[in-house]
Structures are given as C-alpha cells and as structure tokens.
Motif scaffolding. Structure first.
Motif, PDB file in Angstrom:
ATOM      1  N   ASP A   1       0.837  -1.202   0.000  1.00  0.00           N
ATOM      2  CA  ASP A   1       0.000   0.000   0.000  1.00  0.00           C
ATOM      3  C   ASP A   1       0.873   1.255   0.000  1.00  0.00           C
ATOM      4  O   ASP A   1       2.056   1.193   0.327  1.00  0.00           O
ATOM      5  N   PRO A   2       0.332   2.398  -0.407  1.00  0.00           N
ATOM      6  CA  PRO A   2       1.124   3.633  -0.525  1.00  0.00           C
ATOM      7  C   PRO A   2       1.797   4.077   0.773  1.00  0.00           C
ATOM      8  O   PRO A   2       2.814   4.757   0.738  1.00  0.00           O
ATOM      9  N   THR A   3       1.268   3.679   1.931  1.00  0.00           N
ATOM     10  CA  THR A   3       1.894   4.057   3.200  1.00  0.00           C
ATOM     11  C   THR A   3       3.042   3.131   3.568  1.00  0.00           C
ATOM     12  O   THR A   3       3.793   3.410   4.500  1.00  0.00           O
TER      13      THR A   3
ATOM     14  N   GLN B   1      -5.252  -9.571  -9.945  1.00  0.00           N
ATOM     15  CA  GLN B   1      -4.315  -8.473  -9.767  1.00  0.00           C
ATOM     16  C   GLN B   1      -4.823  -7.535  -8.671  1.00  0.00           C
ATOM     17  O   GLN B   1      -6.019  -7.379  -8.481  1.00  0.00           O
ATOM     18  N   ILE B   2      -3.855  -6.919  -7.990  1.00  0.00           N
ATOM     19  CA  ILE B   2      -4.172  -5.915  -6.979  1.00  0.00           C
ATOM     20  C   ILE B   2      -3.756  -4.563  -7.535  1.00  0.00           C
ATOM     21  O   ILE B   2      -2.658  -4.412  -8.047  1.00  0.00           O
ATOM     22  N   ARG B   3      -4.649  -3.611  -7.419  1.00  0.00           N
ATOM     23  CA  ARG B   3      -4.338  -2.248  -7.875  1.00  0.00           C
ATOM     24  C   ARG B   3      -4.687  -1.282  -6.737  1.00  0.00           C
ATOM     25  O   ARG B   3      -5.825  -1.225  -6.296  1.00  0.00           O
ATOM     26  N   LEU B   4      -3.679  -0.582  -6.271  1.00  0.00           N
ATOM     27  CA  LEU B   4      -3.858   0.376  -5.182  1.00  0.00           C
ATOM     28  C   LEU B   4      -3.627   1.775  -5.739  1.00  0.00           C
ATOM     29  O   LEU B   4      -2.518   2.139  -6.069  1.00  0.00           O
ATOM     30  N   ASP B   5      -4.675   2.531  -5.865  1.00  0.00           N
ATOM     31  CA  ASP B   5      -4.561   3.892  -6.397  1.00  0.00           C
ATOM     32  C   ASP B   5      -4.720   4.906  -5.290  1.00  0.00           C
ATOM     33  O   ASP B   5      -5.408   4.751  -4.354  1.00  0.00           O
TER      34      ASP B   5
END
Length: 82
Positions: free
Chosen positions: A36-38, A78-82
């Motif tokens: 994740d972005p964090t 697929q995992i996509r975290l925007d």
C-alpha cells in the motif's frame, strides 16, 4: 510453496542481503503482490485459490509479520492500489 523474501540493499556495495522470508499461508498462486502507498501493508492475491490476504510490513526492517487477514475473492488476478 509461495514465499516472499525481504532484502536489504547496500547501494555502496551494490549488494542485497536477505533479512527475512515468509511462506504465504494463503493458498495456491500465482500470487500478485502490492504494498500500500503508506508502506504499512503487503496485499497478496492468489488467483487459483481465490483469496486476498494482507500482511503487516515493519517500517524499520521491511520484514513481514504474520497474515493479518484474508478474504475470499473468486478469480482474483491483480491488486491495484490507487
């Protein structure tokens, strides 16, 4: 088995050192991974077993903790975290 390896990068020596490995108890792969972005969680999607699992990431070492949760997600690819 599906295993995630964690490495430390030494840019001066252009070398990797293994600091951890975790066998994913989430079912059969092929897995798709995303942090994740964090930088707090690693998400793992397992297409054949239809599961989505998540693992805590240690901010200091980058190593993974035990699986924190899992959800059935049929045909996850697929995992996509925007």
């Amino acid at each position: 088995m599906d295993t995630v390896f964690t490495y430390r990068l030494d840019p001066a020596a252009a070398a990797l050192t293994e600091v951890g490995r975790l066998t994913l108890p989430t079912g059969t792969g092929p897995p798709n991974l995303a942090i994740d972005p964090t930088g707090t969680w690693l998400y793992v999607a397992n297409e054949r077993s239809g599961t989505l699992a998540w693992f805590p990431v240690d901010a200091e070492t980058g190593t993974l903790g035990p699986m924190a949760g899992s959800l059935p997600v049929p045909a996850v690819v697929q995992i996509r975290l925007d």
